[in-house]
Motif scaffolding. Structure first.
Motif: not given
Length: 552
Positions: A539-544
């Motif tokens: 989530r932190s790296l991709t925003g998913v």
């Protein structure tokens, strides 16, 4: 280099004393004109705050402005939030009195944004919802981590508020000719009441618009003064430096060491200050909360880029304004004014453009204080209401309206504490007080933020040890430092109980917090949920899965 010190070619009329201030250091310009300009600003900002209040019904509206601000708008608001009374009043005064060493504040405040851009902004936006604790507790045990994060957030906000409220008292006292402690205390109370109203009514939306207006006025006003000062010296910066040296009689104004080079402890103090400034920005709760007001992670990155551009330009202005104050004003006049060295910028404005420019710059400085204290107050209220009341006390079983109501009640309590603290902090240099807030933030928050985002083996024990250890050590060192005891500028100048020789705790407390987080995690017998760790990393790296914007 000798040409820098030879200012004989400069017209003698370029370096007069601040004549009105020299009479008593108490009545600069027209108090009625200053009040009128203040009221115009207050009226304009109240319009935006009341307008914003019509659409702050949900927690997302109140805490994050509905995530409806663009990257450019949020970047401007971040600049408005970050360029505090310390930046405008404290740094210009520090450069005017200490020269090169005073400018080190500007360098530290600006360089720190690289850490925020590269390591924090996008990842925080993707992982969190409303507060810093959302990120820190994402893959750890919710209750203890949220409580620790809320305590550290409140501590940092209150330290920062001390500086802003003290700056408000000094500024308005100078402009209204009030030099009594009771008068300044009354002014601080009025500023606090106005701050409470702004945040109580407008929430994050109202606060953001106040910050945008303030940033625009501050940077524009500083640019005008900078061009004016340079024009007096033919846009020759070397001539300006030479005039500053000649007027003050202090050649060390252009060299390091005037404030931080006398002995080993002052050099260590400088190192401690630099570490705190560079590492503290990325851990300031009122800066971190701004990343949640934009709809996407891309906008979060853009926010920081815009903020860096605006903040960088402003800090270049402070260099000219500080040396301009040294060249055009008398050092004794600055120090004799009600706000001490914090009065250098308003006095310079009066020297350049008389009552009108002073009134405008004073209104801008007043706006600076109001905008920053509003941002700090909503951050503190969000932290308590969202992290402690809603998630810990109510176990998440509370509706959005109830959470907003709790936040508004917290605003009143924080505002009262800020008023009392500001009254107690009168006479302290505001840039110095903010540096302490940066040290506390870097000690209590930054290690846990970085460990949470980048270290898979980080545990709840590590987080608690790091936050409580960093916060406790920073506060303890401050409590037994020359900030509190034994110096003319201390809170208790007549009593010397300073066991820690440095005025900034960062040199000790920041490494200690990192160490405690590492030891606490390695010695923890309870491993954290690997699924949550993986989810947070993705989530932190991709925003998913990140929080989406609220449509209105």
């Amino acid at each position: 280099m000798n040409s820098l010190f030879n200012a004989s070619s400069i017209d003698a009329g370029l370096a007069p004393l601040a004549t009105a201030a020299a009479e008593a250091g108490s009545d600069v310009g027209s108090p009625l004109a200053n009040i009128a300009i203040f009221l115009v600003f207050v009226g304009v900002t109240l319009f935006f705050v009341i307008r914003a209040s019509k659409n702050t019904s949900t927690a997302a509206d109140y805490y994050a402005g509905g995530r409806s601000f663009s990257g450019t708008q949020n970047g401007t608001a971040i600049a408005g939030d970050y360029l505090s009374a310390a930046s405008f009043l404290g740094i210009v005064g520090a450069i005017a009195i200490y020269g090169y060493d005073g400018f080190l504040y500007s360098i530290g405040f600006l360089v720190a944004w690289l850490i925020a851009l590269l390591l924090v902004a996008e990842l925080m936006r993707n992982t969190g919802k409303f507060t810093m604790a959302d990120v820190l507790s994402f893959r750890l045990r919710q209750q203890p981590v949220r409580i620790a994060a809320a305590i550290s957030t409140l501590a940092v906000c209150l330290f920062y508020l001390l500086a802003q409220m003290a700056g408000a008292g000094a500024l308005v006292s100078l402009l209204l000719g009030i030099d009594s402690g009771i008068g300044q205390s009354l002014i601080i109370a009025v500023v606090g009441a106005l701050m409470i109203f702004y945040v109580f009514i407008g929430g994050m939306k109202g606060t953001t618009w106040v910050q945008i207006i303030k940033a625009t006025l501050l940077i524009a006003g500083s640019a005008v003064m900078t061009i004016w000062v340079l024009a007096l010296y033919g846009f020759n910066f070397s001539e300006l430096l030479g005039a500053a040296v000649e007027n003050t009689g202090e050649e060390a104004l252009l060299e390091p060491g005037l404030q931080y080079g006398a002995d080993l402890f002052t050099k260590l103090d400088f190192m401690s200050l630099g570490i705190a400034l560079v590492l503290g920005t990325a851990a300031l709760p009122h800066v971190l909360i701004r990343f949640y007001t934009v709809p996407t992670a891309k906008d979060a990155r853009k926010s920081v880029v815009v903020a860096i551009a605006l903040i960088g330009a402003f800090y270049l202005f402070t260099l000219v304004l500080g040396y301009g104050a040294a060249a055009l004003l008398d050092t004794e006049t600055i120090l004799a004014a009600p706000g001490g060295q914090n009065s250098a910028a308003p006095l310079l404005a009066y020297e350049l453009g008389g009552t009108l420019l002073l009134g405008f710059i004073a209104a801008v400085a007043f706006a600076t204080i109001l905008a920053v204290v509003a941002g700090l107050t909503i951050t503190a209220s969000a932290s308590f209401a969202h992290d402690v009341y809603a998630q810990v006390i109510k176990k998440g079983k509370i509706d959005s309206a109830g959470e907003v109501k709790a936040a508004k009640m917290t605003v009143i309590v924080v505002g009262i504490l800020a008023i009392l603290g500001g009254i107690g902090a009168q006479g302290q240099n505001v840039a110095f007080l903010v540096a302490l807030a940066f040290a506390v933030a870097a000690s209590a928050n930054l290690p846990t933020i970085l460990y949470s985002l980048f270290w898979k083996r980080f545990t709840t024990r590590g987080a608690l040890w790091s936050m409580y250890g960093g916060l406790g050590s920073a506060l303890l060192l401050i409590a037994f430092s020359p900030v509190v005891w034994g110096r003319d500028t201390s809170f208790f100048p007549e009593i010397d109980l300073a066991l820690y020789p440095l005025t900034n705790p960062g040199l000790v407390s920041i490494p200690l917090a990192f160490l405690l987080g590492w030891i606490g995690s390695l010695t923890s017998k309870v491993s954290e949920d690997p699924a949550k760790q993986a989810e947070m990393e993705i989530r932190s790296l991709t925003g998913v899965g990140a929080e989406k914007a609220t449509e209105h």
